[in-house]
Design a protein around this motif. Structure first.
Motif, PDB file in Angstrom:
ATOM      1  N   SER A  26      50.893  52.064  37.050  1.00 10.14           N
ATOM      2  CA  SER A  26      49.521  51.872  37.537  1.00 10.14           C
ATOM      3  C   SER A  26      48.508  52.143  36.436  1.00 10.14           C
ATOM      4  CB  SER A  26      49.258  52.781  38.742  1.00 10.14           C
ATOM      5  OG  SER A  26      49.598  54.111  38.435  1.00 10.14           O
ATOM      6  N   ILE A  29      48.639  49.287  33.838  1.00  8.80           N
ATOM      7  CA  ILE A  29      47.903  48.109  34.311  1.00  8.80           C
ATOM      8  C   ILE A  29      46.398  48.339  34.210  1.00  8.80           C
ATOM      9  CG2 ILE A  29      47.360  46.735  36.363  1.00  8.80           C
ATOM     10  CD1 ILE A  29      50.301  47.102  37.210  1.00  8.80           C
ATOM     11  N   GLY A  30      45.939  49.523  34.638  1.00  4.82           N
ATOM     12  CA  GLY A  30      44.508  49.828  34.623  1.00  4.82           C
ATOM     13  C   GLY A  30      43.925  49.825  33.220  1.00  4.82           C
ATOM     14  N   ILE A 284      50.491  56.825  45.322  1.00  5.45           N
ATOM     15  CA  ILE A 284      51.082  56.009  44.250  1.00  5.45           C
ATOM     16  C   ILE A 284      50.842  54.530  44.517  1.00  5.45           C
ATOM     17  CG2 ILE A 284      53.267  55.295  43.205  1.00  5.45           C
ATOM     18  CD1 ILE A 284      54.264  58.193  43.721  1.00  5.45           C
ATOM     19  N   PHE A 287      46.901  53.663  44.471  1.00  6.21           N
ATOM     20  CA  PHE A 287      46.351  53.669  43.113  1.00  6.21           C
ATOM     21  C   PHE A 287      46.829  52.439  42.339  1.00  6.21           C
ATOM     22  CE2 PHE A 287      46.325  55.283  38.627  1.00  6.21           C
ATOM     23  CZ  PHE A 287      44.939  55.352  38.514  1.00  6.21           C
ATOM     24  N   MET A 288      48.064  52.021  42.609  1.00  8.29           N
ATOM     25  CA  MET A 288      48.605  50.823  41.967  1.00  8.29           C
ATOM     26  C   MET A 288      47.827  49.583  42.422  1.00  8.29           C
ATOM     27  SD  MET A 288      52.629  49.881  41.809  1.00  8.29           S
ATOM     28  CE  MET A 288      53.053  51.581  41.539  1.00  8.29           C
ATOM     29  N   ALA A 291      44.377  49.633  40.644  1.00  7.53           N
ATOM     30  CA  ALA A 291      44.449  49.223  39.237  1.00  7.53           C
ATOM     31  C   ALA A 291      44.733  47.732  39.111  1.00  7.53           C
ATOM     32  CB  ALA A 291      45.532  50.027  38.528  1.00  7.53           C
ATOM     33  N   SER A 292      45.586  47.214  39.997  1.00  7.06           N
ATOM     34  CA  SER A 292      45.941  45.795  39.921  1.00  7.06           C
ATOM     35  C   SER A 292      44.779  44.888  40.309  1.00  7.06           C
ATOM     36  CB  SER A 292      47.135  45.511  40.844  1.00  7.06           C
ATOM     37  OG  SER A 292      48.261  46.232  40.414  1.00  7.06           O
ATOM     38  N   THR A 340      55.649  46.145  44.372  1.00 11.13           N
ATOM     39  CA  THR A 340      54.212  46.124  44.683  1.00 11.13           C
ATOM     40  C   THR A 340      53.360  45.611  43.527  1.00 11.13           C
ATOM     41  OG1 THR A 340      54.431  47.884  46.326  1.00 11.13           O
ATOM     42  CG2 THR A 340      52.234  47.513  45.414  1.00 11.13           C
ATOM     43  N   PRO A 341      53.441  46.208  42.312  1.00 15.37           N
ATOM     44  CA  PRO A 341      52.630  45.660  41.226  1.00 15.37           C
ATOM     45  C   PRO A 341      53.028  44.249  40.840  1.00 15.37           C
ATOM     46  CG  PRO A 341      54.140  47.324  40.384  1.00 15.37           C
ATOM     47  CD  PRO A 341      54.193  47.394  41.863  1.00 15.37           C
TER      48      PRO A 341
END
Length: 435
Positions: A26, A29-30, A284, A287-288, A291-292, A340-341
């Motif tokens: 996360s 990615i951010g 988790i 937040f992912m 950020a995505s 997920t991401p």
């Protein structure tokens, strides 16, 4: 060089380098998305836009279902539901070759369809089945491979958090349609694993157990009915229009809690620990997602999906080949990235291409989640692979070879799901959820 290409290189290479350095995905990615945004906006504008996208990306009623389903899964793990489903599965699979292996598969399908988590299934079902299988002289590597190969079925058989995330990213895609579309592919995955497990078990002499009498069978099935009713309540309520998927997730929490208290497996003192574990897991995921959403904005602003689409279409105009390339990319991505991401990143890239060829978004969503679910049982990341090895008390190196025939049959099912739309679409179409 085109600014879109520069932005894409900075963003994707940044994620890759940070992941290699051991940075959480996360945060990778951010940071990479913010750095890419600074190439197209002033620094202060990039900060404001990033903050805005974080909040906008989470401003979705559908996303509330994720923490509730995670909590429901944790309550089930602690509420005595797993053992009752395993006993029920044993009655169903008792007359098949390798009954304990078949029980493991059926139990993973049942528990996964209720909890929506492949990792939870591998831990709960595998933790109970592993000692029993060792006692019956089953090869530990074979037992672990069966548990690992069948655990991801819960990521396709509803409810599924990955499908909820996909519906949020894809836009106007019905969660109910996705849930119904996941049933047949998930069941085919499980049946494929059962077929391979039965073939191997027969060769090794793991014979069926026919000792259970009719009275025992009825008692075990009756004991499992309250747990199985959760599927009816949650999915039936969504399809009947009684409540939404988000409201269904809250009902699943209440149902799991009441059942755990009735079974006397959950005490009031256990709740703070369960709530804390749920909060950590939810944080988790959320937040992912946050950020995505920054990455999604950068890709949309610079038209990176259109750039990738034109590159693919210039290479070939065959949709069969394009789908094969997408599958290979998603399979590769799934080996080092959580579903997920990966859903958040690749949905805006691949979905427009597929829709351009007339592929239904529901069909594409199931194909994507199927691919990424397969990644959860492959090294180097493979959360279900690691969980299954841990509960089976066996090293990963010993499990890889027994997993190979399961990989082969799952890959065949994946190709069927990809190129035969009826497998995915027949059920939601028959219910009027999609055209």
């Amino acid at each position: 060089m085109d600014i879109a290409i520069i932005v894409a290189l900075v963003m994707f290479s940044g994620v890759f380098i940070l992941l290699l350095a051991g940075t959480p995905i996360s945060i990778s990615i951010g940071i990479s998305s913010f750095a890419a945004m600074c190439l197209i906006l002033p620094f202060d504008g990039a900060i404001l836009t990033s903050a805005q996208r974080v909040f906008v990306g989470l401003d979705s009623f559908a996303l509330l279902a994720i923490p509730f389903f995670i909590l429901a899964g944790n309550l089930m793990n602690n509420g005595g539901i797993a053992i009752r489903l395993i006993n029920c599965a044993k009655m169903i699979s008792n007359f098949l070759p390798g009954p304990l292996a078949q029980t493991n598969v059926v139990a993973n399908m049942l528990f996964g369809s209720i909890s929506g988590s492949g990792v939870a299934s591998a831990a709960a079902v595998g933790g109970i089945m592993s000692p029993i299988q060792k006692k019956e002289q089953y090869d530990p590597a074979f037992s672990a491979a069966v548990n690992i190969a069948s655990a991801p079925t819960g990521m396709l058989i509803p409810p599924s958090n990955s499908l909820i995330v996909y519906a949020t990213v894809a836009g106007s895609v019905s969660i109910s349609a996705l849930f119904m579309a996941g049933y047949v592919p998930g069941i085919l995955w499980g049946l494929g694993v059962m077929l391979v497990a039965g073939f191997i078990a027969k060769r090794r002499g793991y014979v069926a157990d026919r000792s259970a009498n009719k009275g025992q069978t009825l008692r075990i099935l009756f004991d499992a009915i309250p747990s199985l009713m959760m599927i009816v309540v949650v999915i039936g309520g969504i399809l009947g229009g009684i409540f939404t998927a988000t409201e269904a997730s809250a009902i699943a929490v209440v149902y799991s809690l009441v059942l755990g208290i009735i079974y006397r497996n959950i005490k009031i003192d256990d709740l703070p620990k369960i709530f804390l574990a749920t909060a950590k897991m939810t944080a988790i995921v959320i937040f992912m997602l946050a950020a995505s959403s920054i990455m999604s904005w950068v890709m949309a602003f610079t038209k990176i999906p259109a750039l990738i689409a034109s590159g693919l279409l210039s290479a070939t105009d065959s949709f069969i080949v394009i789908l094969l390339i997408m599958n290979l990319v998603l399979l590769l991505v799934g080996t080092f990235m959580d579903p997920t991401p990966a859903v958040l990143i690749f949905t805006p890239i691949f979905l427009p291409i597929c829709m351009q060829f007339g592929m239904d978004p529901v069909h594409f969503g199931i194909m994507m989640v199927f691919n990424l679910s397969l990644g959860t049982i492959t090294p180097p990341v493979g959360p279900i692979l690691f969980t299954g090895c841990k509960v089976g008390d066996i090293k990963i190196e010993r499990v890889i070879k027994p997993l190979l025939p399961f990989f082969a049959v799952i890959a065949i099912v994946l190709m069927m799901v990809t190129y035969l739309p009826a497998i995915t679409m027949a059920l939601p179409q028959s219910m009027g959820l999609v055209k």
